[in-house]
Design an enzyme around this catalytic site. Structure first.
Site, PDB file in Angstrom:
ATOM      1  N   SER A 115      26.875   7.513 -26.507  1.00 22.68           N
ATOM      2  CA  SER A 115      27.968   7.507 -25.523  1.00 22.68           C
ATOM      3  C   SER A 115      27.451   7.485 -24.104  1.00 22.68           C
ATOM      4  O   SER A 115      28.012   8.105 -23.213  1.00 22.68           O
ATOM      5  CB  SER A 115      28.844   8.736 -25.736  1.00 22.68           C
ATOM      6  OG  SER A 115      28.014   9.900 -25.673  1.00 22.68           O
ATOM      7  N   GLY A 116      26.328   6.788 -23.901  1.00 22.21           N
ATOM      8  CA  GLY A 116      25.876   6.517 -22.533  1.00 22.21           C
ATOM      9  C   GLY A 116      26.812   5.488 -21.908  1.00 22.21           C
ATOM     10  O   GLY A 116      27.922   5.269 -22.422  1.00 22.21           O
ATOM     11  N   TRP A 141      26.541   2.140 -21.754  1.00 23.84           N
ATOM     12  CA  TRP A 141      26.755   0.992 -22.635  1.00 23.84           C
ATOM     13  C   TRP A 141      27.473   1.434 -23.913  1.00 23.84           C
ATOM     14  O   TRP A 141      28.390   0.760 -24.391  1.00 23.84           O
ATOM     15  CB  TRP A 141      25.412   0.322 -22.919  1.00 23.84           C
ATOM     16  CG  TRP A 141      25.443  -0.982 -23.688  1.00 23.84           C
ATOM     17  CD1 TRP A 141      24.549  -1.352 -24.637  1.00 23.84           C
ATOM     18  CD2 TRP A 141      26.366  -2.072 -23.546  1.00 23.84           C
ATOM     19  NE1 TRP A 141      24.867  -2.608 -25.106  1.00 23.84           N
ATOM     20  CE2 TRP A 141      25.977  -3.071 -24.455  1.00 23.84           C
ATOM     21  CE3 TRP A 141      27.491  -2.296 -22.752  1.00 23.84           C
ATOM     22  CZ2 TRP A 141      26.667  -4.274 -24.605  1.00 23.84           C
ATOM     23  CZ3 TRP A 141      28.186  -3.501 -22.889  1.00 23.84           C
ATOM     24  CH2 TRP A 141      27.770  -4.466 -23.791  1.00 23.84           C
ATOM     25  N   LYS A 152      19.132  -2.816 -26.940  1.00 29.07           N
ATOM     26  CA  LYS A 152      18.486  -4.032 -26.441  1.00 29.07           C
ATOM     27  C   LYS A 152      17.015  -4.082 -26.800  1.00 29.07           C
ATOM     28  O   LYS A 152      16.326  -3.066 -26.730  1.00 29.07           O
ATOM     29  CB  LYS A 152      18.600  -4.080 -24.910  1.00 29.07           C
ATOM     30  CG  LYS A 152      19.822  -4.807 -24.405  1.00 29.07           C
ATOM     31  CD  LYS A 152      19.543  -6.267 -24.054  1.00 29.07           C
ATOM     32  CE  LYS A 152      20.822  -7.026 -23.833  1.00 29.07           C
ATOM     33  NZ  LYS A 152      21.074  -7.397 -22.457  1.00 29.07           N
ATOM     34  N   ALA A 185      27.000  -2.711 -18.499  1.00 23.05           N
ATOM     35  CA  ALA A 185      27.987  -1.771 -19.035  1.00 23.05           C
ATOM     36  C   ALA A 185      29.159  -1.554 -18.068  1.00 23.05           C
ATOM     37  O   ALA A 185      30.325  -1.639 -18.466  1.00 23.05           O
ATOM     38  CB  ALA A 185      27.311  -0.444 -19.351  1.00 23.05           C
ATOM     39  N   LYS A 215      13.157 -11.638 -22.141  1.00 31.10           N
ATOM     40  CA  LYS A 215      13.726 -12.019 -20.845  1.00 31.10           C
ATOM     41  C   LYS A 215      13.262 -11.095 -19.719  1.00 31.10           C
ATOM     42  O   LYS A 215      13.170 -11.517 -18.564  1.00 31.10           O
ATOM     43  CB  LYS A 215      15.247 -12.013 -20.910  1.00 31.10           C
ATOM     44  CG  LYS A 215      15.785 -10.649 -21.361  1.00 31.10           C
ATOM     45  CD  LYS A 215      16.985 -10.173 -20.620  1.00 31.10           C
ATOM     46  CE  LYS A 215      17.174  -8.680 -20.846  1.00 31.10           C
ATOM     47  NZ  LYS A 215      18.335  -8.118 -20.207  1.00 31.10           N
ATOM     48  N   ARG A 229      17.087  -5.033 -12.913  1.00 38.14           N
ATOM     49  CA  ARG A 229      16.140  -4.106 -12.299  1.00 38.14           C
ATOM     50  C   ARG A 229      14.698  -4.596 -12.368  1.00 38.14           C
ATOM     51  O   ARG A 229      13.924  -4.346 -11.451  1.00 38.14           O
ATOM     52  CB  ARG A 229      16.255  -2.722 -12.929  1.00 38.14           C
ATOM     53  CG  ARG A 229      16.043  -2.715 -14.427  1.00 38.14           C
ATOM     54  CD  ARG A 229      15.885  -1.321 -14.947  1.00 38.14           C
ATOM     55  NE  ARG A 229      17.089  -0.524 -14.709  1.00 38.14           N
ATOM     56  CZ  ARG A 229      17.222   0.726 -15.135  1.00 38.14           C
ATOM     57  NH1 ARG A 229      16.226   1.299 -15.808  1.00 38.14           N
ATOM     58  NH2 ARG A 229      18.323   1.397 -14.910  1.00 38.14           N
ATOM     59  N   ASN A 230      14.335  -5.320 -13.412  1.00 35.97           N
ATOM     60  CA  ASN A 230      12.981  -5.861 -13.493  1.00 35.97           C
ATOM     61  C   ASN A 230      12.752  -6.871 -12.371  1.00 35.97           C
ATOM     62  O   ASN A 230      11.722  -6.852 -11.698  1.00 35.97           O
ATOM     63  CB  ASN A 230      12.750  -6.536 -14.851  1.00 35.97           C
ATOM     64  CG  ASN A 230      12.736  -5.528 -15.979  1.00 35.97           C
ATOM     65  OD1 ASN A 230      11.782  -4.792 -16.162  1.00 35.97           O
ATOM     66  ND2 ASN A 230      13.832  -5.459 -16.728  1.00 35.97           N
ATOM     67  N   LYS A 264      11.936   3.925 -16.513  1.00 32.49           N
ATOM     68  CA  LYS A 264      10.813   2.991 -16.622  1.00 32.49           C
ATOM     69  C   LYS A 264      11.327   1.566 -16.743  1.00 32.49           C
ATOM     70  O   LYS A 264      12.364   1.312 -17.354  1.00 32.49           O
ATOM     71  CB  LYS A 264       9.976   3.335 -17.863  1.00 32.49           C
ATOM     72  CG  LYS A 264       9.161   4.615 -17.695  1.00 32.49           C
ATOM     73  CD  LYS A 264       8.003   4.383 -16.727  1.00 32.49           C
ATOM     74  CE  LYS A 264       7.332   5.692 -16.320  1.00 32.49           C
ATOM     75  NZ  LYS A 264       6.409   5.513 -15.188  1.00 32.49           N
TER      76      LYS A 264
END
Lengths: 416, 416
Positions: free
Chosen positions: B18-19, B21, B145, B178, B275, B341-342, B368
Site C-alpha cells: 500500500s505504498g 503505487w 518493477k 503512481a 530502461k 529520477r535516473n 537509491k
C-alpha cells in the site's frame, strides 16, 4: 578504404541546395571527400540560389578595407571567401574544399553523386533544369524530409527526383537539426539506398566521353497506388568505385554524425513524414497537462501506426524494423515529440486556447506546419481506402484539426 | 462480460502492499471489482504495513471532534474511515470497497487473485509469511518493477513470488507514475500473463472446502541461466471464471488506465529494469548540452540493446515486439528518459560536476537509483558471458559509472 585504390576514377560530388540543412550536409560531405581521397575528388560543388547579402559590422568577417564589405555582395562570393554561409548557417566554418556555385548546370556537370537538399516544392523545377545535363550514370541521395502523400498514395521525393532525371536516387533522413549538426553536436541519421541490380556477369562499360554506355537496366517501379512505371537505369562505368553502402557511409558518416545505410528507402522516407502527425498529438497532450506518460502512450501508438502504414501501403518493399531500429524512425519521432515545431505549436494551441493555424501564424513567420498538412494528406488517403479505423491516432489528429473531435476524446478513440 | 455470469464463484482480490503505487493500483482494482460484479467480489482487501499517522490540521479530513483526530492513529483506521491513504497517496479519494487490513494473513485468506505491489527487497519475507496460507489455486500479478539480474542470470520477481508460493504469477509494468495514475491522468500499462495450460479434456475440479484438488500440472521452468526448476500448479476450480487475459483486463483496465494483456511476462518485466540504464545515459547527454537528437540516438540504441538482451537471454520465451510495441517497453523507456529520477540525477551529475552517488545523496532522501544498480548487475552478467562488446551502450554506462570511460567517449564507443 585502401582496396578502393584500384579504381581509376574518383567520384565528383555536388550538393544541390544551400539552406541550413543543405549547408550542414555539404560541410559533412566536403569533410569526407577530403579525408577519403581514394574514392572522392576533394572539391565539392554546392549549388547556391544566388542572392545579395551584406556582412554586418558585428561579423568576425567584417573588414572595412575588404572589397567584400563594400555593400551587398553575392552570397556565393561571401561563402567562397569567408568559408561561412552567413545567411543560412551562421557561425559555422565550412571546409575550404566546399565551393559555392551560383550556376546549377555548372555545379552538377560531370558529378557522379548528386545530393539533393532543397525545399520539396522546388524539386520538379530544379530537376527540370538539370535534366539531360548530368552524367547519365549519376546517382542521387535526397536529404528532403518526408513523402508526398495524397488521395492516390504516397510518393517518395527520391523517386520523383530519380524519375525526372532518369537516375537512381536514395534518401537520407534522421533525428537531425541542421544548426546542431553544423556545430558538430553528435547525432545519427539513416540512408536508404537500394538500386536495382545489374547483371554481374555482363561487363561493366568503360566510360565514353559522352557518358553513353550500353549497360542499361530497365526495371518496373510500382508505387503505393499500384501504378507501374518503367525506369531506365545506366550502370556506373567500371572505372569508378561502385556507389554502394560502403561508399555512401564514407561520404556521409562523421564522428559527430553517425550514419547507418539500409536498403529500405521507403521506410527511411516515410518516418520523416508520419512522425510530424504524432508530434501534433504529443503537443496537445502535453498542452493539456496530461504528463509524460500520456505523451509516451501517444508516441507508442504513433510508432505502431507508422509501422502499420508502412506494412500496409508499401508491403514487402518496406522493412518495418526501419521504424523501430533506425534514426529515421523511432529516434526522429522521439526528437519531434520533444521540441520540434509541430509539437510546440500544438502545445501552444491548447495552452492559449487558439487554433493551431493561429499559433502557426504568430510563431512561424509565415512557414507552414508539416504535421497538420501530413495529417490531412494521410487522412484523404486512408478515407479513400476505407481504413480510417485501422489508424485511430492518425484519424484522431485529423478529426481534432477539423473540429470533429476533441483532444479529450483521443484516449478512448485509440483504446485497444 | 455477461457470459461470465455462468460461474457460481466470484474472484476475491487482495492487493499486497500500500505504498503510492500499491494504493493507486488498489484503487483501480476496487473500481473494477465494483463495476464487474459477475466476475469479482466487490470488496478488495489491501494489506497495509501498519504504522501510526496523524491527520494534520490542514487536511480536509481534520475534525477536532472526531476520535480519528485525537493524536496518532493506525494508518489502516485512517484509510478505512477517510478513504484516503493520507501517507502515501495524498489527496486521492479511494473507493469505499477498498478495505485496508493490517493483517497480511487475514488479507490474503480465500483470495483467488493476489496483486503484489511492494518494494522488491520485501518479496521473500512477505511471501514466506503467507506461504501455505493462501488458496493453493490462487493466481498472482506482480506490479513490482524490474527484474533481479546478477552474474548468473536474470530472474523475474513474478517467478520468485510464484516459486515461493507455488502459484502462477504474471507481471504488470508500464509507463506509469503512481501519483498521476491516482489522479486519473490517462496512461497505459502492460500485463504479461501466460500460465501453463491444463489439459482441457480433464475435468476441472470442483472446489473442496480445503481448497485441495486433483488437477495439478507439474511443469519445468527454465530461467535465463539455464537452471531448471520443477513447478507445481493447481487448476482453478471450475466454479470460477478462468483467470485469463479477459478477466485480467476487466480487473485492471480503466478509461484512464489502458491495459494490454500479452503472454510475454519476461519482456514486460525486463523493459522496466533495462530502461533505467538507458535513462542514465540520456541524462548525461542532456546534462552535456548535446541536445534532443543526441538523446534520441541514445534511446534508439538503448531500445535495440533491450531487444537484443531479451532475445539473447530469454530466447524463444520472449517476444521482442513487447519492447517496440508495448507500454512496458518503448513507452516506459521514453518516459524514464524524459524526467524520471535516473535521468534527472544523471543530468544533474554532469551539470554540477559531481558523481551520481553524490547527487543521489542530496536529491533522493536516502533512496537509491535503480539505473546505476541495474547497470552494475547487467554488466556483471554480460562480463561473465563475454558479451560486453555486443551491448556497447549498457557497457558504456557501466564504465562511465566506474570511472573507466568518459561521457564524451560514449558516441564513438557505440558507433556502428
Amino acid at each position: 578504404m585502401g582496396s578502393l585504390g584500384q579504381y581509376q576514377q574518383k567520384h565528383k560530388v555536388t550538393v544541390v541546395g544551400s539552406g541550413n540543412w543543405g549547408t550542414a550536409i555539404a560541410k559533412i560531405v566536403a569533410e569526407n571527400t577530403a579525408s577519403n581521397p581514394a574514392i572522392f575528388e576533394k572539391d565539392v560543388q554546392m549549388w547556391v540560389y544566388e542572392e545579395k547579402v551584406e556582412i554586418s559590422k558585428s561579423s568576425k568577417h567584417y573588414d572595412p578595407a575588404s572589397p567584400l564589405c563594400q555593400g551587398p555582395q553575392n552570397l556565393t562570393d561571401v561563402i567562397n571567401q569567408t568559408h561561412e554561409n552567413i545567411k543560412y548557417l551562421q557561425g559555422i566554418a565550412l571546409p575550404k574544399n566546399l565551393i559555392a556555385n551560383p550556376s546549377l548546370v555548372d555545379a552538377v556537370r560531370d558529378s557522379t553523386i548528386l545530393v539533393f537538399n532543397l525545399p520539396h516544392q522546388f524539386i520538379v523545377n530544379i530537376c527540370g533544369q538539370i535534366k539531360g545535363k548530368i552524367l547519365p550514370y549519376a546517382r542521387g541521395v535526397s536529404c528532403i524530409k518526408g513523402v508526398d502523400v495524397n488521395e492516390e498514395g504516397a510518393h517518395l521525393f527520391s523517386e520523383t527526383i530519380g524519375k525526372i532525371l532518369g537516375i537512381y536516387c536514395g534518401a537520407l533522413s534522421g533525428a537531425n537539426i541542421a544548426s546542431e549538426v553544423g556545430q558538430e553536436k553528435w547525432s545519427e541519421s539513416s540512408i536508404g539506398y537500394d538500386p536495382p541490380h545489374f547483371d554481374s556477369k555482363a561487363p561493366t562499360p568503360a566510360r565514353s566521353p559522352s557518358g553513353s554506355t550500353e549497360n542499361i537496366v530497365h526495371y518496373e517501379h510500382k508505387d503505393v497506388s499500384g501504378q507501374l512505371s518503367k525506369v531506365k537505369l545506366q550502370a556506373l562505368p567500371s572505372e569508378y568505385p561502385p556507389v554502394d553502402h560502403v561508399v555512401l557511409k564514407a561520404l556521409f558518416h562523421r564522428p559527430y554524425f553517425h550514419i547507418s545505410v539500409v536498403s529500405d528507402v521507403a521506410g527511411v522516407s516515410l518516418g520523416g513524414a508520419l512522425k510530424n502527425v504524432v508530434a501534433v498529438a504529443a503537443g496537445w497532450v502535453i498542452g493539456k497537462g496530461w504528463g509524460d506518460n500520456a505523451k509516451a502512450a501517444i508516441m507508442r501508438v504513433g510508432l505502431l501506426e507508422m509501422v502499420k502504414f508502412g506494412e500496409r501501403f508499401f508491403g514487402a518493399t518496406i522493412n518495418t524494423k526501419t521504424f523501430t531500429e533506425e534514426s529515421a524512425g523511432v529516434a526522429d519521432m522521439i526528437t519531434s515529440c520533444s521540441g520540434g515545431r509541430n509539437f510546440r505549436c500544438a502545445k501552444l494551441s491548447v495552452e492559449r486556447n487558439q487554433s493551431i493555424e493561429q499559433v502557426e501564424e504568430t510563431e512561424l513567420n509565415g512557414q507552414k506546419l508539416q504535421g497538420t498538412l501530413t495529417a490531412l494528406e494521410v487522412n484523404s488517403f486512408l478515407k479513400k481506402q476505407g481504413l480510417e479505423e485501422e489508424f485511430p491516432l492518425f484519424t484522431a489528429v485529423y478529426r481534432v484539426l477539423q473540429g470533429n473531435m476533441t483532444i479529450d476524446e483521443i484516449p478512448s478513440f485509440i483504446e485497444r
